[in-house]
Every structure is written in C-alpha cells, then in structure tokens.
Design a protein around this motif. Structure first.
Motif, PDB file in Angstrom:
ATOM      1  N   LEU A   1       0.821  -1.209   0.000  1.00 31.72           N
ATOM      2  CA  LEU A   1       0.000   0.000   0.000  1.00 31.72           C
ATOM      3  C   LEU A   1       0.857   1.263   0.000  1.00 31.72           C
ATOM      4  N   MET A   2       2.004   1.197   0.659  1.00 31.06           N
ATOM      5  CA  MET A   2       2.887   2.355   0.698  1.00 31.06           C
ATOM      6  C   MET A   2       3.595   2.574  -0.652  1.00 31.06           C
ATOM      7  N   VAL A   3       3.962   1.484  -1.315  1.00 31.92           N
ATOM      8  CA  VAL A   3       4.751   1.577  -2.560  1.00 31.92           C
ATOM      9  C   VAL A   3       3.861   1.711  -3.797  1.00 31.92           C
ATOM     10  N   PHE A   4       2.740   0.993  -3.814  1.00 27.88           N
ATOM     11  CA  PHE A   4       1.885   0.971  -5.013  1.00 27.88           C
ATOM     12  C   PHE A   4       0.437   1.375  -4.710  1.00 27.88           C
ATOM     13  N   PRO A   5       0.195   2.515  -4.098  1.00 25.47           N
ATOM     14  CA  PRO A   5      -1.200   2.882  -3.772  1.00 25.47           C
ATOM     15  C   PRO A   5      -2.069   3.051  -5.014  1.00 25.47           C
TER      16      PRO A   5
ATOM     17  N   PHE B   1      -3.374   7.141   5.787  1.00 24.33           N
ATOM     18  CA  PHE B   1      -4.460   6.379   6.389  1.00 24.33           C
ATOM     19  C   PHE B   1      -4.034   4.964   6.785  1.00 24.33           C
ATOM     20  N   PHE B   2      -3.232   4.308   5.910  1.00 24.05           N
ATOM     21  CA  PHE B   2      -2.802   2.931   6.171  1.00 24.05           C
ATOM     22  C   PHE B   2      -1.423   2.866   6.820  1.00 24.05           C
TER      23      PHE B   2
ATOM     24  N   PHE C   1      -4.589  11.326   9.772  1.00 18.34           N
ATOM     25  CA  PHE C   1      -3.613  10.800  10.731  1.00 18.34           C
ATOM     26  C   PHE C   1      -4.282  10.165  11.950  1.00 18.34           C
ATOM     27  N   ALA C   2      -5.555  10.454  12.170  1.00  9.45           N
ATOM     28  CA  ALA C   2      -6.270   9.862  13.306  1.00  9.45           C
ATOM     29  C   ALA C   2      -6.272   8.338  13.214  1.00  9.45           C
TER      30      ALA C   2
ATOM     31  N   ASP D   1      -4.516   3.221  15.410  1.00  9.49           N
ATOM     32  CA  ASP D   1      -4.120   1.834  15.124  1.00  9.49           C
ATOM     33  C   ASP D   1      -2.896   1.429  15.934  1.00  9.49           C
ATOM     34  N   ILE D   2      -1.878   2.288  15.928  1.00 10.57           N
ATOM     35  CA  ILE D   2      -0.611   1.956  16.608  1.00 10.57           C
ATOM     36  C   ILE D   2      -0.787   1.941  18.123  1.00 10.57           C
TER      37      ILE D   2
END
Length: 452
Positions: free
Chosen positions: A336-340, A364-365, A422-423, A428-429
C-alpha cells in the motif's frame, strides 16, 4: 461429515488452522463481492447515483442489525466450543438453543422498532430530500426479513465453532449466489428498483437461515438446537451477551466512525476527500478479509483446547495466528505504501481522485503493519471467553481513540485534511501496542502459570 474430520484436539495445528481458515476467508470474500455486485446493479438504475446514496443511508442501520447477530453468535460460539472441550455437550447445547430463541426475539424487536422509527433514523444518518425515498423503500422491505438475517448471521458461528468450516462457508456462498441471480431480475425485469434489491437480499438470507437450521437440527451436527432448552435462561445468556458485547461494539460503531470521518473530510477536503475515503474503506475491508478468516479459523481450536485444558495446543495455535496475521499485514502495508495507485485503480481511474486517494492512503494505512497483532490478540481474548478484556479492547481503538482524534487533531495542525487522516494510524498503533501489552500480561498470568 464425520465427527473425526472436526477433531479440534488432535493433529497438526497448522493443517487444522488452514482447513478452517480457508473456507472462512472464501466466505468473507464472497460476502464482500456480492455486496459490491448489489451496489453495481443499483448504480445502473435510472438515477442510480441517488439510489446508491439512499442505500448507503440505510446501510448504517443494517450494520446495527447485523451487530445484534454478532452479539449473540460471536458471544455464544466460543463459549459453546469451550464447553465442548470440557466434554459438556449438554451445556454447549443450552448455549446454542438459548442463542437461537434470543436471536428470534431480537429480530422481532428490531423489525418493530426500526419500522416505527425508520424515517427519523434515516434523516439522522444523513438522508436528504433526494435520497430519503430510496432509503425508506429499501429499508422497509429489508426489515421484513430481519429474523432471517439474525438466524443466518447469528447461528452460522455455531457451525464454524464445531469445526464444520466448509458447511459454514456454504451458508454464505448459497446466499450470495441467490442474491446475485435475483438482483437483476427483481431490479430490472420486474422493475422493482431498490425494493427489488432489498427483496433479493432477504430471500437469500431466508435460504441461508433454512440451511443453517437444517444443519443444526440435523444428524451431522455434533451440537444440536434442543426444543427443551429454547426458553431463554438468564444464567446462560449473561455470559453470551457479556462476551458478545465486544464484536457488537466493533460492528455497531463502524457507522459512528464513518459519519465522523466523512463529516470532517467534507469540511476540509470536499467531495473528493469523501470519495477517497469511500475507496479507502473498501480497500480496508478487502485487506482485513484474510485476518478475519484466520481468526475465525483459529477460534474453534483455541476455545476447544482451552476448555480441554490443553494449554500447549492453545499456545501453538495463538503463535501461528499471530505470526500469520503480522506477516500478512506487514506485506500489505509495504504494498500500500509503494503501489497505492494500483489499489485505487481497482475502484476509479479519474486522475484527480486517484491523486488525492493515493497520497491519502499512505497516511491512512500508515499503522496497518501492526494491525495483525491487534487482531490476533483481540480475537484470542474472545476465543478464551475473556469478556471484560475484549470489551475494553473493542472500545479502545474506535470509541476512545479514533473518533475523538478525528475532531481533536485538526485543532493542532495547519493541514487539517491530513490531520483527520492521521487519526487512523495513530489510533491503530496506540491500540495495537496497548492490546499487545495487555495480552502479554494475561499470557504470563494464565498460560505460564498453568504450565508451572
């Protein structure tokens, strides 16, 4: 199907988890696909976009209805498996039978209450003058079949928890096929519009409900619905509801999250931002499918062996579940980070929407890499019958963290649109780290102590 094929206490944990998880993943995938097909057919009607918006307004109420089935089904199924592990099949059948009668009662109450207050609720969930007619038409028909929905969704976990994952998968698949076949007939051939879509849905749920009941009343089921246990008993229902509150909150608060997120995205980013959120929500749903399938596959093994006091087998199953979930979410995070753009392209190819969704996805992800650990720990708490901890963990991510952060973060950042996005990773974390910490403490107190 013989009982030996559903032996949860013997054999390779890996092979058993795979045999139970794969049908659950297929069932989840089919369920999502036929929901998407449903929207495609409605979208091709005259005024299809308005009709889809009306259906979307009704969807928030449908999520609440399905949350009640999770309250009983996902609350009772682990407890029934634990009783099986304790060799107390009579106790397990009391749970199943009480759950069945309670789901019928809940279905009837939901039907009456939502029929009376449907318009007020639809306005509250964002209906407009243009969409209210479609929303009312869809919801009115759907509510007639609420009891079927409760039985199909609420009793199917009692099939899966016995180890009959393929039978549980067929419950979903058979309903999906019927719905897909009937949709174009009712919507276009019979010219029923959104009423036809709702009618197709409740008829498919009716068939699924009959399938579930035929199995649970039949000879193949290890545990059966017994007529003499149907009268609801407080001492039986209380543990079910206590454990089921966690999945109930997880499902019912989804509407609250979407309303809060879309409200702020509309304010700071307009229709494009809301469109991006719609795509990201769909991607999130697809990404979480294998996680739900894995946890559903692990639940019967963990619950049964916990009841049988086979702690070593419980530990092996949890470790395999944790490793699988974490590996999967890390791989998905990287993709998701590399190929959104690849993921966005599945849903839309308009350049301006692709652009805003692509950079939004990286925010978001951003915390999904650790999401697998939260799912593994949280679902294991459910499988072990830990009602209080499950409830706290369910409330933490969405109610305590995510919804407040959606409103708080824009107060402190100049780019308010990014602040809203960013929420999600922040919650999530924090939620994952908290859940992991609580699980480690519980693990040491429960499993390490029992092994000494």
């Amino acid at each position: 199907m013989s009982r030996s094929k559903t032996n949860l206490g013997e054999g390779s944990v890996g092979k058993l988890l795979l045999s139970l998880a794969l049908p659950a993943i297929v069932a989840q995938l089919v369920n999502v696909l036929y929901n998407i097909v449903d929207r495609i057919f409605i979208g091709r009607m005259v005024n299809g976009e308005v009709a889809m918006a009306g259906g979307g307004g009704a969807f928030s109420i449908l999520m609440i209805i399905s949350a009640f089935s999770a309250l009983i089904g996902m609350g009772g199924a682990p407890l029934a498996a634990i009783k099986m592990g304790e060799k107390d099949n009579e106790g397990a059948e009391k749970i199943i039978s009480n759950s069945f009668s309670t789901l019928i009662i809940i279905g009837l109450i939901c039907t009456i209450v939502f029929l009376i207050f449907k318009e007020d609720l639809l306005w509250a969930f964002g209906a407009s003058d243009a969409t209210i007619g479609y929303a009312v038409d869809y919801l009115t028909i759907y509510l007639i079949g609420t009891v079927f929905v409760q039985i199909a969704l609420g009793m199917n976990p009692f099939i899966n928890t016995q180890g009959f994952a393929k039978i549980g998968m067929v419950t979903v698949v058979i309903g999906a096929i019927i719905n897909i076949v009937l949709d174009p007939i009712f919507i276009f051939k019979l010219n029923l519009g959104v009423k036809g879509a709702a009618l197709a849905t409740i008829l498919s749920q009716f068939v699924s409900a009959i399938w579930v009941l035929t199995f649970l009343f039949g000879k193949k089921s290890i545990l059966k619905i017994r007529v003499n246990y149907l009268a609801p008993k407080f001492k039986v229902l209380l543990p079910i509801v206590a454990l089921g509150v966690s999945p109930f909150i997880m499902q019912s608060t989804e509407s609250l999250v979407l309303i809060s997120m879309n409200n702020k995205l509309q304010l700071y980013g307009g229709d494009l931002a809301v469109g991006a959120m719609t795509i990201m929500s769909s991607i999130m749903q697809i990404v979480t499918l294998p996680l739900m399938g894995l946890s559903q596959g692990a639940q019967p093994i963990i619950s049964y062996n916990f009841g049988a006091k086979n702690i070593e087998r419980v530990k092996r199953t949890f470790k395999l579940l944790l490793t699988s979930c974490l590996t999967y979410t890390f791989i998905m995070w990287a993709a998701l980070m590399v190929f959104p753009e690849v993921f966005v392209g599945i849903f839309n190819n308009k350049p301006e929407l692709v652009e805003i969704t692509s950079w939004s996805m990286r925010i978001f992800f951003g915390g999904i890499f650790i999401f697998g650990a939260q799912i593994a720990c949280q679902q294991t708490f459910l499988a072990l019958g830990q009602a209080k901890i499950s409830l706290i963990m369910a409330l933490l991510r969405k109610v305590v963290l995510l919804v407040p952060l959606i409103f708080i973060l824009p107060m402190f950042f100049e780019d308010k649109l990014k602040a809203v996005l960013f929420a999600e990773p922040i919650s999530d974390i924090i939620a994952a780290l908290t859940t992991i910490t609580v699980f480690i403490i519980f693990y040491k107190k429960t499993f390490v102590k029992d092994m000494e």
